[in-house]
Structures are given as structure tokens and as C-alpha cells.
Design a protein around this motif. Sequence first.
Motif, PDB file in Angstrom:
ATOM      1  N   ILE A 193       0.794  -1.320  -0.007  1.00 29.34           N
ATOM      2  CA  ILE A 193       0.177   0.129   0.047  1.00 29.34           C
ATOM      3  C   ILE A 193       0.883   1.471  -0.033  1.00 29.34           C
ATOM      4  CG2 ILE A 193      -2.264  -0.947   0.876  1.00 29.34           C
ATOM      5  CD1 ILE A 193      -1.043  -0.121   3.814  1.00 29.34           C
ATOM      6  N   GLU A 240       0.456   4.276  -1.227  1.00 32.96           N
ATOM      7  CA  GLU A 240      -0.076   5.512  -0.836  1.00 32.96           C
ATOM      8  C   GLU A 240       0.030   5.716   0.538  1.00 32.96           C
ATOM      9  OE1 GLU A 240      -3.443   2.361  -1.040  1.00 32.96           O
ATOM     10  OE2 GLU A 240      -1.467   2.636  -1.964  1.00 32.96           O
ATOM     11  N   HIS A 241       0.225   4.890   1.534  1.00 30.80           N
ATOM     12  CA  HIS A 241       0.411   4.955   2.991  1.00 30.80           C
ATOM     13  C   HIS A 241       1.589   4.851   3.491  1.00 30.80           C
ATOM     14  CE1 HIS A 241      -4.308   4.918   2.724  1.00 30.80           C
ATOM     15  NE2 HIS A 241      -4.283   3.907   2.526  1.00 30.80           N
ATOM     16  N   GLU A 242       2.705   5.125   2.694  1.00 25.82           N
ATOM     17  CA  GLU A 242       3.940   5.080   3.287  1.00 25.82           C
ATOM     18  C   GLU A 242       4.226   5.852   4.425  1.00 25.82           C
ATOM     19  OE1 GLU A 242       8.743   5.251   1.857  1.00 25.82           O
ATOM     20  OE2 GLU A 242       7.101   5.512   0.300  1.00 25.82           O
ATOM     21  N   THR A 254      -2.938  11.305  10.092  1.00 24.07           N
ATOM     22  CA  THR A 254      -2.874  10.483   8.793  1.00 24.07           C
ATOM     23  C   THR A 254      -2.596   9.104   9.048  1.00 24.07           C
ATOM     24  OG1 THR A 254      -1.801  12.330   7.651  1.00 24.07           O
ATOM     25  CG2 THR A 254      -1.204  10.443   6.629  1.00 24.07           C
ATOM     26  N   ALA A 296      -5.551   5.898   7.761  1.00 27.84           N
ATOM     27  CA  ALA A 296      -4.967   4.876   7.074  1.00 27.84           C
ATOM     28  C   ALA A 296      -4.761   3.629   7.568  1.00 27.84           C
ATOM     29  CB  ALA A 296      -3.347   5.050   6.523  1.00 27.84           C
TER      30      ALA A 296
END
Length: 631
Positions: free
Chosen positions: A214, A216-218, A604, A608
Motif C-alpha cells: 500500500i 499510498e500509505h508509506e 494521517t 490509513a
Amino acid sequence: MADNYNISYSYQTGPATTPAPAVNPADNELITFTNCERVDLGNGGVLLLNRDNGKQMTISPEVATALTYCNTFKTLQEHANTLISTIPQLQGQLEDVTKVLNMVKDAGLMLSAQSICDRLSPDPIPAAELAPTRVCIITCDRPAAVERLLDSMLRAGSLSRHDELLLVDDSRDPANGEQNRELIAKFNLSSPKNMHYVGAAEQHKLLQQLIAAIPEHEAAIRFLIDRERWAQQKSYGLARTMCLLLSVDYRCIVLDDDVLCSTVMPPNRGDGITFGKGSNRELACYASEHELFQNAQFSDTDPLSGHAQCLGMNLSQAITQLDAGGINQTTLHNTGATMLDTLQADSPILVTQCGSWGDPGTTGTNWFIGLDPKSIVRVLAAPGGLPGTLDNRHYWLGRNNPDISKMAVMSQVTGLDNSQLLPPYFPIFRGEDYLFASMVVCLHPSAAVVDYNWCVPHLPLEQRGGRNAAREPIAAQIGLASCARYLTDRTDFEMGVAPETRLQKLALQLQELSQRKAGSLLATLRNGLALEHADQLRQLSQQLQQAPELGSQDWETYLQRGVENVSGALQTPTNVLDIPGVPAQLTEEELLMKFKTVMGEFSTALAAWPAIREAAATITGTMLECGDLAP
């Protein structure tokens, strides 16, 4: 009743002119005033609306205020006596007060203890299906403690009943990590169940695979579990979040490394269960470690099986498990109504905890001001009295009865039902357990916590205590516990909202904090700390009122010093630079900006988190199957 808003207690300052009403011995129903909305009518009256049953009543503002003192389950006569002893204007007006309380009760604005008992103990209720258990040990640079714990686990037995055993190693010294890995390999030669090792390399591999799954959630993933990101900080919460990622869809039992896998029963064991005792555990004191062991009542139950007993059950099941006789209204006497009013028979037990035998685990001593009278008597009677007890730290600190509450407190062994959506821990700083507990309440407002009436031996190998603890500051400081209170005070207890929706709302609350101007944020922090200080001052004042009966000058001096310390803190603007762990070179503006940034990142990460959990369930399953976590 709608026009009866001029009900008054006829406040008089002289002696009673009317006799107290006769008490009917049969009138022992326990009631409380709770869950009513207050609407100011603007004409000298107040409308009370009961949210549970729709009943309403118009009364005077004075009565509405007085009813807020009736917030625990007592008989009507006990409530009347409380009001006339608490509110100076009501002295000598027992008959009038009793009459008004009866009117409020007849109007349907009082909640009975029996109705709570009926709601929590329906017959029958479907049993909750329990997920398998995984056991996680968390450690950081203490291989000697790990070796001792592993030996005690082999003696405890019953290890094969758990799905997986894992050691999550947060050691900063590579030599300690390698020693821990070797200890696990040695343990596996004798254990009926192999233990997996999750050290720096294994955690980094999980991190990288999560980012690959995933991307996009680094940023969120790195904030929660990147050891390099927090290399210069004490990352208490990071290891606990790692435990959650290794146990998605399982019940997880987490052990600190400096405990033993055994249980000690209370020296003054009680009958039945209690509700809502919160952080106020009972205390027994011992002069030395020898005396501690000499008086220990060890149990045959190991803490892993003990925690699994109720973890994941619904509340009705847990009540039956803990007390086969069930509950009645006597069980709820003097219990706060607000907490009980949020519980249902199907409320899930998402967290279980236990007491500490040996060292309490907390570095501070301000929790002494919340002790019950019997515990204080034991403290004062112990060798060395109060100063000696504060310093030597040889305690039994726990429950005489199993207790059911809302908020978890610190526990060296903790059960987490991770088959449900639980939040991640904040990665750094102390107080991560309080923040986690508050977020669990936000996500699952009807859930409950079980605090068992046994302790685990907590025997740190390093020397603790001996610090003239009686002179330590008592006033609370800003920290993660302050953030926990901020969230708890804003919890929405309306039923029916999904935990996933609540998690997103929680993320937005923290995002809003991160976007405030520095001045607004500082004012919020100071307001929250002032509320904590006000609570402390209230506790200290109550203890001081009762102190003369105990006949201890040391105790009165300790409390008076606490009053002066907390009162002084209330009179002085909070300096956020005094937060423990803050780098000395930071200015106030820089610290507030850093706080805003970190809160934004945590926001954030919360948003996530469901996606991270889902990916972790697949990745950790594969790592276990492929032997990637073998020591």
C-alpha cells in the motif's frame, strides 16, 4: 409537572424547623440521576429531558444543579443525606429535600440499579465466538529479563493452546538483539510451541512489505513502525503497534519482559465483582522482597490462560464467568451511573488487565492520592510508614474483586481483542497506554474492560526506588495522557455508529488540532492540564478531610504538600517546555510547531490504519508460513 418549575428547597440557614421523615426500612431501592439533557427555559425554570425513556420535568435551576450530586447508585435517603451534607444551603432541610427527590423519581428521571442488572444479565444471550490467541513479549535491551520470563513460561505450561508465540525486540544494542534471538532458539528446544523472533531485521522486512503493498500509505506506516524514524526516542508505543500488526484477527496477550508467567491472588480477596473502580486499585505493602514472597498467594492459573478467560466475550458472558451468582443491585451500590449507562449485555470485552506484584511499574507516586481508606491504613502501618512505602516499592497493587470498567490503565500483561478494530499506539513517549485506552473508548463506546483480581510478578532486574519519593512533585504534567483526556471528553456515546466511521472522526479531530494556530493550541493544552490539576486538587481535598481520623502526621504533610504543589501549578501558566523528554534546545514556538506536525502525522496514520491492518494480516501470515520469523 410541566408547570412545577418553582420547586425549591426553601434554602434556610438556621436549624431545621421540621423533623426528618421516617425512613421505611423496606425502601432500599438504589437509584441515580443520569443521562438527562438540561434546557434553560429563560423564565426561571429548567427543563430536564431523560434521553433513555423520554420523560421530562420542569424544575428550578437550584434543583437541577443539586441533582448532579446524585450521580451514583444509592437509596433515596442516602442521596438526601448526601445533598444536605454537601450543599451548605440545604442543611436542616432533610424533609424538603426528600420530598423533591421523590417527585423527581416519580417523574421517571431516576435510573434504578435493578434496571441495569436486568439489562446486563438477560437470559439467554448468544455467546460471542472467541478468536484464537497470540502471545507477544515486548523487550528492549534486557536479555536477562527475557531469559527469566521464558523460563517461567516453560514452567507455566499450556503454551500449545495459543496460535503463535512471538518476541518483539526493540533493543537498540545489536548484541542484546542477538542474545535474545539465541534465547528464543534455546526456548524452542524445550517448548511444546515454538516462539518466533521479530527483531530489527524482521520489523524492517514487514515495514518494506507493507509499503510495497500500500505505497499510498508509506508516510503513515513509517510514522507508526519505522525504528529509524524514532531511533533517538524511547519508542514504547512502536513495539505495541507491532504486536497489533502481528495479531490482526486474533486475540493478543502482550507481556512486558520483566514479569514472570505466574499469578498472585489478592491478600484480601473479596466476593463477587465490582464496577467502575477505574484506576483506583487496592494496595498492600511489604518491607522487603523477602516479606513480599513470604506473603504471596500464588495461583495455579497462568496469566496467559487467565487473560484469555474473558477477553473477547460479551459482558453478560464475562459476568457469568467471573461471578456465577450474577449481579444484583447491591453490587452497584455507590457505583457511578455514567459508565454503567453505556454498557449493554452484548458489550464486548476488548481489553483485559491485571495488577502488579512487586514493583508497580510507574515511575511517579501521585497515584497514592487516589488510594482507598483501607489501603492508606496499610501504607501507614507498614514498616517505615509512608516514606518507606513510597521508596521501597514492594507492593501488591491490584483488585480484591474482578472489576468491570470503561478505561484501561497500565498493566504489565494486557489482553487485546484484536479481532475487532483497535487503534494503533502513539509510537513514542510515556502515556501511550492511556492514549490507546481513550481511543478504544472513542471507537467502541459500549465496550468494557475487565481488570482481574490477580497480579503478575513484576520484578525489574535494575534497581528502582530509593529516591525520597515523598518529596516528588504531585502535579500532573502535559503529555500523552493530556491528549487522551482531550479525546475522551469529546467521545460520542450515541450507539450505532461503526468503529471505522468513529476512527475517521478521531483522525479528523487530531487533524483539526494540528491545524490550529500556536496560541490556540497552547490554550487548549493549558486548559486540559488545568482540568487534570482540578481533579487532583479535588482528590487531595477529600483525602485531607479524612486524614485526621488516621492519625498520621506524615500522611497529612504529604497531602498538604500535594495541595500546595497542585495549587501552585494552577496559579502558574503552563510551560510546555517542561514536558518530559522534550529536547532542551527547543523554544516554545518550535515545540508547538513540532507538536502540530506530529499530531498531523498521527491523524494521517489513523486514517490509513484499517488499510494497514488488512495488509498486515496477509503479510504476517505469509512471513509465519515461510519461516521468516524463525530465530
